[in-house]
Design an enzyme around this catalytic site. Sequence first.
Site, PDB file in Angstrom:
ATOM      1  N   SER A 155       0.852  -1.192   0.000  1.00 62.55           N
ATOM      2  CA  SER A 155       0.000   0.000   0.000  1.00 62.55           C
ATOM      3  C   SER A 155       0.882   1.233   0.000  1.00 62.55           C
ATOM      4  O   SER A 155       2.112   1.143   0.132  1.00 62.55           O
ATOM      5  CB  SER A 155      -0.935   0.031   1.224  1.00 62.55           C
ATOM      6  OG  SER A 155      -0.345   0.692   2.314  1.00 62.55           O
ATOM      7  N   TYR A 202       2.975  -0.723  10.661  1.00 62.04           N
ATOM      8  CA  TYR A 202       2.206  -0.995   9.447  1.00 62.04           C
ATOM      9  C   TYR A 202       3.039  -0.662   8.216  1.00 62.04           C
ATOM     10  O   TYR A 202       3.106  -1.448   7.259  1.00 62.04           O
ATOM     11  CB  TYR A 202       0.914  -0.184   9.440  1.00 62.04           C
ATOM     12  CG  TYR A 202       0.089  -0.355   8.183  1.00 62.04           C
ATOM     13  CD1 TYR A 202      -0.538  -1.562   7.903  1.00 62.04           C
ATOM     14  CD2 TYR A 202      -0.043   0.686   7.280  1.00 62.04           C
ATOM     15  CE1 TYR A 202      -1.285  -1.730   6.749  1.00 62.04           C
ATOM     16  CE2 TYR A 202      -0.795   0.531   6.126  1.00 62.04           C
ATOM     17  CZ  TYR A 202      -1.409  -0.675   5.861  1.00 62.04           C
ATOM     18  OH  TYR A 202      -2.141  -0.833   4.707  1.00 62.04           O
TER      19      TYR A 202
END
Length: 315
Positions: A156, A181
Site C-alpha cells: 500500500s 504498518y
Amino acid sequence: MSDKQQRINSGFDNRSTAAEVTAAIDLTGKTAVVTGGYSGIGLETTRALAGAGAHVVVPARRPDIAAGSLEGMANTEVDELDLADLDSVRGFAERLLASGRGIDIVIDSAGIMACPETRVGPGWELQFAVNHLGHFALVNRLLPALREARVVSVSSSGHRLSPMRWEDPQFERGYDRSEAYGQSKTANALFAVELDRLAASAGVRAFTLHPGAILTPLMRHISEDDQREFGWIDEDGNAPDHFKTAEQGAATQTWAAVSPSLDGLGGLFLEDCEVAEVNTDVGPGPGVRPHAIDPDEAQRLWAFSAELTGVNAFA
C-alpha cells in the site's frame, strides 16, 4: 529496478473495477488462492476471479464467517488459515498440495492495520507477522504447485511510513502502530521483488501494489476521530471523492493477477491498474518510494524471513 517502473498504458485507471479488468478474460480451469478473499477488496477480488471462471480457494482465520460471505458464489471454497500461526500455514499448504491441483494465481490480500501492540510466536510484532511473514511462508510452501503462475503481494501507499527497520524490526524498543504498518507494507513490496528474481526462470512472476484509498474493515483499529483528522471521512462519516469503492480498490490486484499486458514482466510495483513510477519525494504522493523496490533490501529481507520462519523454497 527503478528503471523498470515505467507506465505501460494499460487502458484502465483509478476508477476501473475488478469486474471491468476481468471482463475480457477467461479463467476457466484456473485455480486461484486469495487470502482475505471474503472481506473488503479481497471479497471483490474473489468475486471477479470466480466470475471469470477461476476456482478460488479462500483461506480464512474464521472459516464460518468466510463461508457466510461467499454463500451462493459459484467456483469458491473456504479452508482454514491463520497467518499469525506458522503451523496453521503449513497445514493449509499441505492440504492444498495434497489435493494435487496446480495453482495459477496467489493473491496475498489479507492484512491488518495499525493494531495495538501485539506479539505472536516467538515475540514477533503482529503486523509484520501477519502481513509479511505468514504470506512469505505460505507462498514458499505452495511453490511446488505454482505453474506459470502470478503471485500478487498487496502492499500500500503505507510503505512510505517506514523502510525496513533493521535495527529493531520487531519494535522491541518502542512500538509505533503506523510505522509498524509501514514496515510491513514495505516488506510486502520487497517480497515480490525478490520472489520474482528467484522464480521468474520457473515461470512464476510476482507483483506488488497500492490498491488505493478505500474504507474497508482494514481500518477497524483507527477511531472515527482519527479518520476525520487524516481526512479519510468527513463530519458525516462519508469518504472523500478520491477514495475508491471496494470494487475499484480490488481492480489493481486483480489486474496484476490476470492482465496479458503484464506478460513477461515482474517484480513491479503497481497502482491504479498501471505500473507505478518511482517517487523520491518525502511525504504523501503517488508512486513507489525507492526503499520498497531496492533489490539489495529485498534479498536481505528474504534471508531474514527465511531464518525467522524456517521456510525457504529456494534454499
